[in-house]
Design a protein around this motif. Structure first.
Motif, PDB file in Angstrom:
ATOM      1  N   GLU A 200      47.160  19.931  97.798  1.00 53.97           N
ATOM      2  CA  GLU A 200      46.886  18.990  96.258  1.00 53.97           C
ATOM      3  C   GLU A 200      44.987  19.284  95.635  1.00 53.97           C
ATOM      4  O   GLU A 200      45.219  18.634  94.877  1.00 53.97           O
ATOM      5  CB  GLU A 200      46.872  17.777  97.668  1.00 53.97           C
ATOM      6  N   LYS A 203      45.213  21.853  93.037  1.00 58.01           N
ATOM      7  CA  LYS A 203      46.129  22.353  92.024  1.00 58.01           C
ATOM      8  C   LYS A 203      47.317  23.361  91.971  1.00 58.01           C
ATOM      9  O   LYS A 203      47.136  23.840  91.566  1.00 58.01           O
ATOM     10  CB  LYS A 203      45.297  22.096  90.565  1.00 58.01           C
ATOM     11  N   MET A 205      51.557  23.218  93.482  1.00 57.33           N
ATOM     12  CA  MET A 205      52.886  22.365  94.620  1.00 57.33           C
ATOM     13  C   MET A 205      52.853  22.817  95.438  1.00 57.33           C
ATOM     14  O   MET A 205      52.577  24.319  95.926  1.00 57.33           O
ATOM     15  CB  MET A 205      53.706  22.307  93.535  1.00 57.33           C
ATOM     16  N   LYS A 217      50.073  27.130  91.282  1.00 54.40           N
ATOM     17  CA  LYS A 217      49.863  26.930  90.969  1.00 54.40           C
ATOM     18  C   LYS A 217      50.259  25.682  90.064  1.00 54.40           C
ATOM     19  O   LYS A 217      51.609  26.683  89.998  1.00 54.40           O
ATOM     20  CB  LYS A 217      48.769  27.705  90.460  1.00 54.40           C
ATOM     21  N   LYS A 218      50.344  24.011  89.953  1.00 56.06           N
ATOM     22  CA  LYS A 218      50.648  23.580  89.368  1.00 56.06           C
ATOM     23  C   LYS A 218      51.104  23.667  88.010  1.00 56.06           C
ATOM     24  O   LYS A 218      52.597  23.549  86.716  1.00 56.06           O
ATOM     25  CB  LYS A 218      50.275  22.047  89.354  1.00 56.06           C
ATOM     26  N   TRP A 221      54.087  26.577  88.089  1.00 59.15           N
ATOM     27  CA  TRP A 221      55.506  26.051  88.603  1.00 59.15           C
ATOM     28  C   TRP A 221      56.191  25.345  87.263  1.00 59.15           C
ATOM     29  O   TRP A 221      57.347  24.829  87.369  1.00 59.15           O
ATOM     30  CB  TRP A 221      54.882  24.818  89.995  1.00 59.15           C
TER      31      TRP A 221
END
Length: 231
Positions: A200, A203, A205, A217-218, A221
């Motif tokens: 988190e 950064k 997911m 990596k968000k 994603w």
């Protein structure tokens, strides 16, 4: 994908981006994945050049290097003894820490100042040796992970070691997705939530899959999710 399309996609992924910032990024002419990384790293502004830098080109430049928590692990030439008994070292370190704890208790309860000092010094020496032994042991596990291309197995790590190592590994490999083996929930009551928090903070997911945590990596994603949605 032209610059206008890149700009609009960046604005969709990052609603906080200002129009000018999105345009600057789109005008860089870089791949969308590189631009996404720039936003995540807060590296939006283009490099600035000053006249004195353009004129004077022979001055020495300061090289900024990353400070690894475990630099031995990431050297090209391995200097770690990879044949040591990791479990044996861990057991010896635990014994030394227990002995240090008992000596500390003696120091606290003793009435003679000289004796308290003696027990405290002896306890500190045992703690220092235990720390060195633990480091020798964990370096072996870390180096194996760096040399391997599979999932990162965190069995045998303490929470502190795992966090420090993952910080190093992220800088070294610059991965956008990774699989961590932490064990089942009841066997990893400390390290699993610590790694979820690490994801988190950095950064990513994070999804659970049995004994593993999958991190991505968000931004990437979101790109995949957007691509599936468009199909």
């Amino acid at each position: 994908m032209n610059r206008d399309q890149i700009k609009e996609q960046l604005k969709e992924l990052f609603p906080h981006l200002k129009e000018k910032e999105a345009q600057v990024l789109a005008d860089m002419g870089e791949d969308i994945s590189v631009l996404v990384t720039r936003v995540l790293d807060n590296n939006i502004s283009p490099p600035e050049f000053y006249l004195n830098e353009l004129v004077r080109t022979n001055y020495p430049r300061t090289k900024i290097s990353h400070s690894y928590n475990y630099p031995e692990v990431f050297r090209d030439k391995c200097t770690i003894n990879m044949h040591i008994d990791v479990k044996g070292l861990r057991a010896r370190a635990t014994l030394l820490n227990n002995e240090a704890y008992e000596l500390t208790k003696k120091a606290i309860g003793h009435t003679i100042k000289g004796a308290r000092y003696h027990f405290s010094i002896e306890a500190e020496a045992k703690r220092k040796l235990a720390k060195e032994i633990n480091r020798d042991a964990i370096l072996v596990l870390m180096r194996k992970i760096v040399e391997d291309t599979g999932p990162v197995d965190l069995h045998g790590f303490t929470v502190e070691e795992a966090i420090a190592f993952m910080d190093d590994l992220l800088y070294f490999k610059k991965f956008t997705e990774i699989q961590l083996i932490t064990g089942q929930k009841y066997n990893s009551s400390r390290i699993r939530p610590a790694m979820q928090e690490w994801f988190e903070i950095n950064k990513f997911m994070c999804t659970e899959e049995g004994p593993c945590l999958l991190g991505k990596k968000k931004a990437f994603w979101l790109l995949e999710k957007d691509s599936r949605h468009r199909k």
